[in-house]
Motif scaffolding. Structure first.
Motif, short mmCIF file in Angstrom:
data_model
loop_
_atom_site.label_atom_id
_atom_site.label_comp_id
_atom_site.label_asym_id
_atom_site.label_seq_id
_atom_site.Cartn_x
_atom_site.Cartn_y
_atom_site.Cartn_z
N LEU A 157 -30.94 -3.56 -24.28
CA LEU A 157 -32.10 -3.30 -24.44
C LEU A 157 -31.59 -2.25 -26.05
O LEU A 157 -32.32 -1.89 -26.76
CB LEU A 157 -33.19 -3.23 -23.89
CG LEU A 157 -33.90 -3.72 -23.13
CD1 LEU A 157 -34.89 -3.15 -21.92
CD2 LEU A 157 -35.07 -4.40 -23.65
N LYS B 16 -37.86 -0.29 -25.39
CA LYS B 16 -38.10 -1.46 -26.43
C LYS B 16 -38.36 -1.64 -27.68
O LYS B 16 -37.97 -1.55 -28.96
CB LYS B 16 -38.19 -2.74 -25.76
CG LYS B 16 -38.97 -4.62 -26.42
CD LYS B 16 -39.61 -5.20 -26.06
CE LYS B 16 -38.20 -5.77 -24.46
NZ LYS B 16 -39.11 -7.26 -23.15
N GLU C 50 -39.49 -0.84 -20.67
CA GLU C 50 -40.76 -0.91 -22.28
C GLU C 50 -39.87 0.26 -23.33
O GLU C 50 -41.17 -0.36 -24.44
CB GLU C 50 -41.88 -0.20 -21.97
CG GLU C 50 -42.33 -1.88 -20.62
CD GLU C 50 -43.47 -1.61 -19.99
OE1 GLU C 50 -43.89 -2.43 -19.58
OE2 GLU C 50 -44.16 -0.15 -19.47
#
Length: 128
Positions: free
Chosen positions: A96, A65, A62
């Motif tokens: 990513l 990203k 996360e």
């Protein structure tokens, strides 16, 4: 002027270990979570980010990203750290936008070379 490295890891011992290995050559900033690191990135721009994957609150995927979606950190090199050696996790990091992936426990010499490769890519290209 020293290059600046942001270390993001919720384990204090890993933060201190990375800082120990890198602080003689680089300016090192440590953060304990992805959210804390993103707040710091609002006003700072490191030359390189080293981030753990398994963290509380916001995991490394996360965080990676979120960093890639910000215009000013879109091209900042990121090295991901993980205790897992499965290629599936490594591939996800690359998809990513991570430049490199190191497994814990990491070899300090390998860490140094991966950091140099990402901070000084022209130097490495000219030595090939």
């Amino acid at each position: 002027m020293k290059k600046k490295i942001l270390i993001v890891d919720d384990e204090f011992s890993i933060q201190m270990l990375l800082q120990h290995f890198l602080s003689s050559q680089y300016e090192v900033e440590t953060k304990s979570s992805g959210r804390e690191a993103l707040e710091w990135l609002n006003e700072n721009l490191p030359d390189l980010i080293i981030s753990d994957i398994q963290m509380h609150e916001m995991n490394g995927f996360e965080f990676l990203k979120a960093v890639r979606l910000r215009g000013y950190t879109k091209h900042t090199p990121i090295i991901m750290l993980s205790g897992k050696v499965e290629s599936k996790e490594r591939i996800k990091c690359y998809q990513l936008g991570a430049q490199d992936y190191l497994t814990k426990p990491f070899n300090p010499v390998e860490l140094e070379e991966v950091v140099k490769k990402n901070l000084f890519p022209i130097y490495y290209a000219s030595n090939w």
